[in-house]
Design a protein around this motif. Sequence first.
Motif, PDB file in Angstrom:
ATOM      1  N   ARG A  73       0.873  -1.253   0.007  1.00 21.75           N
ATOM      2  CA  ARG A  73      -0.135  -0.150  -0.014  1.00 21.75           C
ATOM      3  C   ARG A  73       0.934   1.141   0.268  1.00 21.75           C
ATOM      4  O   ARG A  73       1.271   1.859   1.025  1.00 21.75           O
ATOM      5  N   HIS A  74       1.103   1.626  -1.060  1.00 24.24           N
ATOM      6  CA  HIS A  74       2.395   2.654  -1.304  1.00 24.24           C
ATOM      7  C   HIS A  74       1.866   4.270  -1.096  1.00 24.24           C
ATOM      8  O   HIS A  74       2.101   4.965  -0.471  1.00 24.24           O
ATOM      9  N   MET A  75       0.775   4.399  -1.882  1.00 22.36           N
ATOM     10  CA  MET A  75       0.103   5.672  -2.034  1.00 22.36           C
ATOM     11  C   MET A  75      -1.336   5.704  -2.031  1.00 22.36           C
ATOM     12  O   MET A  75      -1.724   4.786  -2.609  1.00 22.36           O
ATOM     13  N   ARG A  76      -1.896   6.618  -1.427  1.00 28.14           N
ATOM     14  CA  ARG A  76      -3.394   7.001  -1.561  1.00 28.14           C
ATOM     15  C   ARG A  76      -3.586   8.125  -2.333  1.00 28.14           C
ATOM     16  O   ARG A  76      -2.932   9.216  -2.278  1.00 28.14           O
ATOM     17  N   LEU A  77      -4.828   7.897  -3.122  1.00 26.86           N
ATOM     18  CA  LEU A  77      -5.105   9.212  -3.946  1.00 26.86           C
ATOM     19  C   LEU A  77      -6.506   9.382  -3.300  1.00 26.86           C
ATOM     20  O   LEU A  77      -7.364   8.547  -3.255  1.00 26.86           O
ATOM     21  N   GLU A  78      -6.932  10.679  -3.200  1.00 26.82           N
ATOM     22  CA  GLU A  78      -8.099  11.003  -2.507  1.00 26.82           C
ATOM     23  C   GLU A  78      -8.496  12.180  -3.021  1.00 26.82           C
ATOM     24  O   GLU A  78      -7.838  13.317  -3.464  1.00 26.82           O
ATOM     25  N   ARG A  79      -9.916  12.311  -3.409  1.00 26.76           N
ATOM     26  CA  ARG A  79     -10.307  13.855  -3.702  1.00 26.76           C
ATOM     27  C   ARG A  79     -10.279  14.571  -2.761  1.00 26.76           C
ATOM     28  O   ARG A  79     -10.437  14.407  -1.617  1.00 26.76           O
ATOM     29  N   TYR A  80      -9.983  15.675  -3.162  1.00 25.98           N
ATOM     30  CA  TYR A  80      -9.412  16.835  -2.236  1.00 25.98           C
ATOM     31  C   TYR A  80     -10.014  18.432  -2.866  1.00 25.98           C
ATOM     32  O   TYR A  80      -9.326  18.368  -3.919  1.00 25.98           O
ATOM     33  N   GLN A  81     -10.859  19.114  -2.549  1.00 29.26           N
ATOM     34  CA  GLN A  81     -11.433  20.572  -3.073  1.00 29.26           C
ATOM     35  C   GLN A  81     -11.435  20.183  -4.434  1.00 29.26           C
ATOM     36  O   GLN A  81     -10.814  21.253  -5.266  1.00 29.26           O
ATOM     37  N   GLY A  82     -12.118  19.428  -4.773  1.00 30.19           N
ATOM     38  CA  GLY A  82     -12.507  19.418  -6.451  1.00 30.19           C
ATOM     39  C   GLY A  82     -11.551  18.862  -7.136  1.00 30.19           C
ATOM     40  O   GLY A  82     -11.700  18.476  -8.488  1.00 30.19           O
ATOM     41  N   GLY A  83     -10.392  18.191  -6.812  1.00 32.80           N
ATOM     42  CA  GLY A  83      -9.137  17.565  -7.425  1.00 32.80           C
ATOM     43  C   GLY A  83      -8.955  16.318  -6.555  1.00 32.80           C
ATOM     44  O   GLY A  83      -9.644  15.703  -6.120  1.00 32.80           O
ATOM     45  N   TYR A  84      -7.422  16.108  -6.955  1.00 32.55           N
ATOM     46  CA  TYR A  84      -7.047  14.873  -6.096  1.00 32.55           C
ATOM     47  C   TYR A  84      -5.744  15.427  -5.252  1.00 32.55           C
ATOM     48  O   TYR A  84      -5.096  16.310  -5.682  1.00 32.55           O
ATOM     49  N   ARG A  85      -5.694  14.690  -4.226  1.00 33.88           N
ATOM     50  CA  ARG A  85      -4.368  14.753  -3.579  1.00 33.88           C
ATOM     51  C   ARG A  85      -3.732  13.368  -3.524  1.00 33.88           C
ATOM     52  O   ARG A  85      -4.228  12.279  -3.288  1.00 33.88           O
ATOM     53  N   ALA A  86      -2.330  13.240  -3.112  1.00 37.23           N
ATOM     54  CA  ALA A  86      -1.574  12.146  -3.072  1.00 37.23           C
ATOM     55  C   ALA A  86      -0.993  12.179  -1.620  1.00 37.23           C
ATOM     56  O   ALA A  86      -0.499  13.050  -1.411  1.00 37.23           O
ATOM     57  N   LEU A  87      -1.078  11.082  -1.060  1.00 39.18           N
ATOM     58  CA  LEU A  87      -0.554  10.799   0.202  1.00 39.18           C
ATOM     59  C   LEU A  87       0.369   9.498   0.282  1.00 39.18           C
ATOM     60  O   LEU A  87      -0.026   8.459  -0.033  1.00 39.18           O
ATOM     61  N   ASP A  88       1.413   9.784   0.729  1.00 37.96           N
ATOM     62  CA  ASP A  88       2.472   8.569   0.869  1.00 37.96           C
ATOM     63  C   ASP A  88       2.005   7.988   2.296  1.00 37.96           C
ATOM     64  O   ASP A  88       1.530   8.388   3.264  1.00 37.96           O
ATOM     65  N   LEU A  89       1.666   6.600   1.923  1.00 40.63           N
ATOM     66  CA  LEU A  89       1.145   5.587   3.066  1.00 40.63           C
ATOM     67  C   LEU A  89       2.436   4.941   3.836  1.00 40.63           C
ATOM     68  O   LEU A  89       2.645   3.783   4.014  1.00 40.63           O
ATOM     69  N   ASP A  90       3.631   5.917   4.029  1.00 37.89           N
ATOM     70  CA  ASP A  90       4.738   5.463   4.873  1.00 37.89           C
ATOM     71  C   ASP A  90       5.300   4.305   4.066  1.00 37.89           C
ATOM     72  O   ASP A  90       5.932   3.317   4.552  1.00 37.89           O
ATOM     73  N   SER A  91       5.413   4.485   2.851  1.00 41.92           N
ATOM     74  CA  SER A  91       6.433   3.766   1.925  1.00 41.92           C
ATOM     75  C   SER A  91       7.492   3.566   2.212  1.00 41.92           C
ATOM     76  O   SER A  91       8.273   4.649   2.566  1.00 41.92           O
ATOM     77  N   SER A  92       8.313   2.287   1.644  1.00 43.92           N
ATOM     78  CA  SER A  92       9.839   2.357   1.974  1.00 43.92           C
ATOM     79  C   SER A  92      10.445   3.053   0.880  1.00 43.92           C
ATOM     80  O   SER A  92      11.529   4.002   1.204  1.00 43.92           O
ATOM     81  N   ASN A  93      10.059   3.265  -0.132  1.00 44.93           N
ATOM     82  CA  ASN A  93      10.577   4.086  -1.358  1.00 44.93           C
ATOM     83  C   ASN A  93      10.212   5.508  -1.463  1.00 44.93           C
ATOM     84  O   ASN A  93      10.762   6.222  -2.173  1.00 44.93           O
ATOM     85  N   GLY A  94       9.077   5.765  -0.820  1.00 40.47           N
ATOM     86  CA  GLY A  94       8.619   7.304  -0.887  1.00 40.47           C
ATOM     87  C   GLY A  94       7.964   7.504  -2.309  1.00 40.47           C
ATOM     88  O   GLY A  94       7.801   6.839  -3.253  1.00 40.47           O
ATOM     89  N   VAL A  95       7.259   8.885  -2.112  1.00 41.28           N
ATOM     90  CA  VAL A  95       6.276   9.266  -3.323  1.00 41.28           C
ATOM     91  C   VAL A  95       7.148  10.516  -3.582  1.00 41.28           C
ATOM     92  O   VAL A  95       7.376  11.296  -2.861  1.00 41.28           O
TER      93      VAL A  95
END
Length: 126
Positions: A73-95
């Motif tokens: 589970r590397h990254m989560r994309l979520e709707r945010y203020q009419g668009g999307y944002r990306a969140l790193d889920l504490d991945s080993s190699n980062g986003v």
Amino acid sequence: MVAMQDGNDELGALTAENEIPVLPVQVITRPYMLQQIRGPGSPTVHNLEADTLIVGRADDADIRIGSTALSRRHMRLERYQGGYRALDLDSSNGVYLNEVRIHSAVLRDGDTLQLGNAVFLFHEGK
């Protein structure tokens, strides 16, 4: 401008005779997209229609990338203020967003996201 004569409104008569039809406007929209341009499974386009999507190598990830360079589970994309944002889920190699490591960031049209050896272009829906 047409002047009024004998109490008749000639301008109104001309306007009524020369009505301009109102045509319906069709707005064509496209979904938000994540276009994989490098890495396992590329080239691929993923339409982003859900409010939340998980990107990673897990079998149940919404966007599955078959690479050990990605966390399950590397990254989560979520709707945010009419668009999307990306969140790193504490991945080993980062986003990486536009070559800068992020924890969370709002995405803009044309942004590049790198997760391990997978590279994506983000396209805003219009």
